[in-house]
Design an enzyme around this catalytic site. Structure first.
Site, PDB file in Angstrom:
ATOM      1  N   HIS A 137      43.187  37.111  44.146  1.00 43.89           N
ATOM      2  CA  HIS A 137      43.706  36.140  45.111  1.00 43.89           C
ATOM      3  C   HIS A 137      42.570  35.450  45.855  1.00 43.89           C
ATOM      4  O   HIS A 137      41.962  36.032  46.756  1.00 43.89           O
ATOM      5  CB  HIS A 137      44.664  36.848  46.091  1.00 43.89           C
ATOM      6  CG  HIS A 137      45.311  35.921  47.066  1.00 43.89           C
ATOM      7  ND1 HIS A 137      45.737  36.320  48.307  1.00 43.89           N
ATOM      8  CD2 HIS A 137      45.601  34.602  46.978  1.00 43.89           C
ATOM      9  CE1 HIS A 137      46.258  35.281  48.939  1.00 43.89           C
ATOM     10  NE2 HIS A 137      46.186  34.233  48.158  1.00 43.89           N
TER      11      HIS A 137
ATOM     12  N   GLU B  31      41.054  38.817  47.405  1.00 39.53           N
ATOM     13  CA  GLU B  31      41.836  40.057  47.423  1.00 39.53           C
ATOM     14  C   GLU B  31      42.058  40.476  45.966  1.00 39.53           C
ATOM     15  O   GLU B  31      42.611  39.705  45.180  1.00 39.53           O
ATOM     16  CB  GLU B  31      43.189  39.837  48.109  1.00 39.53           C
ATOM     17  CG  GLU B  31      43.082  39.590  49.604  1.00 39.53           C
ATOM     18  CD  GLU B  31      44.437  39.320  50.270  1.00 39.53           C
ATOM     19  OE1 GLU B  31      44.528  39.502  51.493  1.00 39.53           O
ATOM     20  OE2 GLU B  31      45.383  38.927  49.584  1.00 39.53           O
TER      21      GLU B  31
ATOM     22  N   ASN C 153      47.856  37.640  54.372  1.00 38.72           N
ATOM     23  CA  ASN C 153      49.120  36.986  54.707  1.00 38.72           C
ATOM     24  C   ASN C 153      50.092  37.916  55.415  1.00 38.72           C
ATOM     25  O   ASN C 153      51.024  37.468  56.063  1.00 38.72           O
ATOM     26  CB  ASN C 153      49.777  36.392  53.459  1.00 38.72           C
ATOM     27  CG  ASN C 153      49.188  35.039  53.131  1.00 38.72           C
ATOM     28  OD1 ASN C 153      48.653  34.363  54.009  1.00 38.72           O
ATOM     29  ND2 ASN C 153      49.260  34.648  51.881  1.00 38.72           N
TER      30      ASN C 153
ATOM     31  N   SER D 273      49.797  34.131  45.590  1.00 44.77           N
ATOM     32  CA  SER D 273      49.535  34.488  46.986  1.00 44.77           C
ATOM     33  C   SER D 273      50.667  35.305  47.575  1.00 44.77           C
ATOM     34  O   SER D 273      50.532  35.814  48.687  1.00 44.77           O
ATOM     35  CB  SER D 273      49.290  33.231  47.822  1.00 44.77           C
ATOM     36  OG  SER D 273      50.162  32.209  47.454  1.00 44.77           O
TER      37      SER D 273
HETATM   38  P1  NAD Z   1      49.064  23.165  42.505  1.00 39.57           P
HETATM   39  O1  NAD Z   1      50.445  22.658  42.546  1.00 39.57           O
HETATM   40  O2  NAD Z   1      47.966  22.356  43.128  1.00 39.57           O
HETATM   41  O3  NAD Z   1      48.654  23.391  40.957  1.00 39.57           O
HETATM   42  C1  NAD Z   1      49.442  24.068  40.027  1.00 39.57           C
HETATM   43  C2  NAD Z   1      49.130  23.506  38.647  1.00 39.57           C
HETATM   44  O4  NAD Z   1      49.753  24.333  37.686  1.00 39.57           O
HETATM   45  C3  NAD Z   1      49.673  22.082  38.439  1.00 39.57           C
HETATM   46  O5  NAD Z   1      48.623  21.259  37.972  1.00 39.57           O
HETATM   47  C4  NAD Z   1      50.768  22.260  37.403  1.00 39.57           C
HETATM   48  O6  NAD Z   1      50.858  21.164  36.513  1.00 39.57           O
HETATM   49  C5  NAD Z   1      50.321  23.500  36.679  1.00 39.57           C
HETATM   50  N1  NAD Z   1      51.382  24.276  36.060  1.00 39.57           N
HETATM   51  C6  NAD Z   1      52.609  24.544  36.544  1.00 39.57           C
HETATM   52  N2  NAD Z   1      53.276  25.343  35.684  1.00 39.57           N
HETATM   53  C7  NAD Z   1      52.435  25.593  34.641  1.00 39.57           C
HETATM   54  C8  NAD Z   1      52.522  26.381  33.464  1.00 39.57           C
HETATM   55  N3  NAD Z   1      53.628  27.065  33.162  1.00 39.57           N
HETATM   56  N4  NAD Z   1      51.467  26.420  32.630  1.00 39.57           N
HETATM   57  C9  NAD Z   1      50.345  25.731  32.918  1.00 39.57           C
HETATM   58  N5  NAD Z   1      50.199  24.967  34.006  1.00 39.57           N
HETATM   59  C10 NAD Z   1      51.231  24.916  34.872  1.00 39.57           C
HETATM   60  O7  NAD Z   1      49.107  24.633  43.098  1.00 39.57           O
HETATM   61  P2  NAD Z   1      47.939  25.472  43.788  1.00 39.57           P
HETATM   62  O8  NAD Z   1      47.952  25.214  45.250  1.00 39.57           O
HETATM   63  O9  NAD Z   1      46.668  25.288  43.026  1.00 39.57           O
HETATM   64  O10 NAD Z   1      48.482  26.966  43.593  1.00 39.57           O
HETATM   65  C11 NAD Z   1      48.383  27.638  42.350  1.00 39.57           C
HETATM   66  C12 NAD Z   1      48.586  29.116  42.583  1.00 39.57           C
HETATM   67  O11 NAD Z   1      47.603  29.597  43.499  1.00 39.57           O
HETATM   68  C13 NAD Z   1      49.936  29.508  43.149  1.00 39.57           C
HETATM   69  O12 NAD Z   1      50.310  30.742  42.616  1.00 39.57           O
HETATM   70  C14 NAD Z   1      49.644  29.627  44.643  1.00 39.57           C
HETATM   71  O13 NAD Z   1      50.525  30.467  45.324  1.00 39.57           O
HETATM   72  C15 NAD Z   1      48.256  30.225  44.594  1.00 39.57           C
HETATM   73  N6  NAD Z   1      47.466  30.011  45.813  1.00 39.57           N
HETATM   74  C16 NAD Z   1      47.488  28.815  46.456  1.00 39.57           C
HETATM   75  C17 NAD Z   1      46.713  28.643  47.598  1.00 39.57           C
HETATM   76  C18 NAD Z   1      46.697  27.328  48.324  1.00 39.57           C
HETATM   77  O14 NAD Z   1      46.271  27.295  49.507  1.00 39.57           O
HETATM   78  N7  NAD Z   1      47.093  26.241  47.700  1.00 39.57           N
HETATM   79  C19 NAD Z   1      45.930  29.714  48.088  1.00 39.57           C
HETATM   80  C20 NAD Z   1      45.910  30.918  47.377  1.00 39.57           C
HETATM   81  C21 NAD Z   1      46.691  31.054  46.243  1.00 39.57           C
END
Ligand code: NAD
Length: 520
Positions: free
Chosen positions: A148, A160, A198, A127
């Site tokens: 995204h 996106e 954002n 993001s």
């Molecule tokens: P989260 O913490 O819920 O999940 C991340 C997962 O990735 C965890 O289960 C973790 O164990 C796993 N992980 C970490 N490192 C790893 C690796 N090297 N290989 C494999 N698995 C791995 O996070 P999230 O909120 O789902 O966010 C994930 C991505 O999506 C981030 O890049 C975040 O910026 C993006 N994002 C999040 C949101 C939101 O609102 N949460 C919105 C848009 C984008």
């Protein structure tokens, strides 16, 4: 990569890496669209847990009659938790949703590149991190693209599609089509800090925080006025929902990524909340306390002032356009019982009412005291931009401010006139651009800069803001309605009041002034 090799169908397998909140949602919608989906997470058992949780969610949807049992069964049966990245060998696209850090993402994609077939697309759900930077070190950086999604993935329609410097146009277009096939609304974006949503949304929070910093209004007043303008949530309650830590860190990353451009400077008001552990809903307290919030309900319950107009000798409606017409209609209705009628002065440069020599004006960005000083009129009140259609859902809250020089009787009369015009007047400090006007103008300004810099198109910005953050209209729709020159005037008044780089007018907007007729 040949063009023909890029057409993806529902038979193509998908690997989702990261089974957290976003990865699980992406796996769900890919499976719902018919793809075989592999789900991998670095934490053993996490992918299986995510699948089990999804199974529960789908079962509940079936029980509520929102999904057929067979569709739920088909979806869940297509998702296979895997214990290694080797599953990438058989997929057409890998979508990464791991931790939001550059190095782990880079390492992951380099590992994946050694496994995937030559035509596979690599997509990141980052993001905030530069897609160009994530691609650095790949043998084929042209196949890496941002995809995204917004949270919650199954409900939010926007995607996106973010191109880094080396992303091939074919890859971006294939991912765009894939998002459409998954019933999403994709928008192309260039990889720049904050991408579209954002970035353009920054002023929505920043202007509220700036007003709080100068104690111009309370969080409840800000929220009530912004909601009255058609937004689903006010900025303070929304920051409480997002979490101040998350919101602050996005602001900081956009600020840093723009080499500390003052326009994106984070707020000390928010920093204090973060430092104090007052993170919003998740910690039980932010601007409001949770679960119950007396401060907000008190404001919601505020009784509108009595709308009796006791005195009116002569009323002149100044200015032209839909807003002046709306005021004229209201003044006609209000004066009718006294057998009076307003006259009109359409050639005036300001919009509002002259009531027996006192001025009640739609804000042009200048505080009431500045208007008073420049006109020599003591009794001045300025009111905010009423965005929502008149009578959309009963009387709407509207911020107003009275000049320091005004007599106490005018302070009361200005509020009565606004109430008689079917608003719930909310007195705030005499800050430039009040609440809604300054927020809206800065949103439009940011969107104009994004378009100028080739981040997105005007249509793309409108779609992104309406679907990504549920704005009632897109920034360019507001521009169309209010006119570039009026928006530029408000930003200039803000610049005049605060000085510095924060309130600088986008060159794109200055040019728009030349070709657009004045709006509202
Ligand atoms: P989260 O913490 O819920 O999940 C991340 C997962 O990735 C965890 O289960 C973790 O164990 C796993 N992980 C970490 N490192 C790893 C690796 N090297 N290989 C494999 N698995 C791995 O996070 P999230 O909120 O789902 O966010 C994930 C991505 O999506 C981030 O890049 C975040 O910026 C993006 N994002 C999040 C949101 C939101 O609102 N949460 C919105 C848009 C984008």
């Amino acid at each position: 990569m040949s063009e023909s090799s890029l057409r993806m169908s529902a038979q193509d397998a998908v690997l989702v890496v990261g089974a957290g909140i976003m990865g699980a949602g992406i796996a769900q919608i890919a499976a719902q669209a018919g793809h075989p989906v592999f789900l991998f997470d670095a934490r053993p058992g996490a992918a299986a847990e995510a699948r089990a949780k999804l199974d529960e969610t789908l079962t509940k949807l079936v029980a509520k009659g929102k999904l057929s049992a067979s569709a739920a069964q088909d979806t869940i049966s297509r998702i296979e938790p895997v214990a290694s990245l080797n599953a990438a060998a058989n997929v057409s696209i890998v979508i990464e949703a791991i931790v939001e850090k550059l190095e782990p993402k880079r390492t992951l994609f380099q590992e994946l590149e050694a496994i995937v077939n030559e035509n596979a697309i690599l997509a990141t759900n980052t993001s905030s991190i530069s897609v160009t930077a994530i691609a650095n070190g790949l043998r084929h950086p042209e196949r890496l693209v941002g995809m995204h999604f917004f949270n919650p993935v199954p409900l939010m329609r926007l995607v996106e599609v973010v191109s880094g410097l080396q992303t091939s146009a074919q890859v971006a277009s294939e991912v765009y089509e894939l998002a459409r096939a998954w019933r999403k609304v994709p928008v192309h974006a260039r990889s720049t800090p904050g991408f579209i949503v954002n970035r353009i949304a920054r002023p929505f929070y920043a202007e509220a925080l700036a007003l709080l910093q100068e104690a111009a209004a309370t969080p409840a007043e800000l929220d009530a006025c912004v909601r009255a303008a058609g937004f689903r949530m006010g900025p303070c309650e929304l920051m409480d929902l997002i979490g101040h830590d998350t919101n602050f860190s996005v602001t900081q990353s956009v600020f840093e990524a723009n080499f500390f451009d003052k326009r994106y400077v984070p707020s000390i008001v928010q920093r204090e909340l973060v430092d104090g552990g007052l993170l919003g809903r998740k910690s039980g307290r932010g601007f409001y306390t949770y679960p119950a919030s007396d401060d907000k309900t008190a404001d919601e319950a505020a009784t509108p002032r009595a709308a009796t107009i006791t005195r009116a000798g002569s009323v002149v409606v100044h200015g032209s356009g839909p807003m002046a017409d709306r005021l004229a209609a209201a003044a006609t209705r209000i004066l009718a019982p006294q057998q009076l009628a307003p006259t009109r002065q359409p050639s005036s440069t300001w919009i509002g009412l002259d009531i027996d020599g006192a001025r009640l004006a739609l804000t042009d960005g200048r505080p009431a005291f500045v208007v008073a000083a420049s006109t020599g009129i003591d009794d001045v009140a300025v009111f905010d931009w009423p965005l929502a259609a008149e009578g959309a859902s009963g009387p709407a809250r509207l911020a107003y401010a009275v000049s320091l020089s005004a007599r106490p009787t005018w302070q009361a009369e200005a509020a009565s006139w606004l109430a008689a015009m079917n608003f719930v007047p909310v007195p705030v400090a005499d800050a430039p651009g009040l609440i809604v006007a300054r927020t809206l103008c800065m949103l439009v300004n940011e969107a104009a800069d994004a378009v100028q810099q080739g981040v997105c198109t005007t249509d793309g910005a409108d779609v992104a803001m309406k679907l990504g953050v549920n704005y009632p209209a897109g920034p360019f729709e507001w521009l169309e309605a209010w006119g570039a020159s009026r928006i530029v005037a408000v930003i200039q008044a803000l610049d005049e009041a605060y000085r510095g780089e924060r309130y600088r007018v986008s060159p794109w907007l200055r040019r728009a002034c030349q070709k657009m007729p004045p709006g509202a």
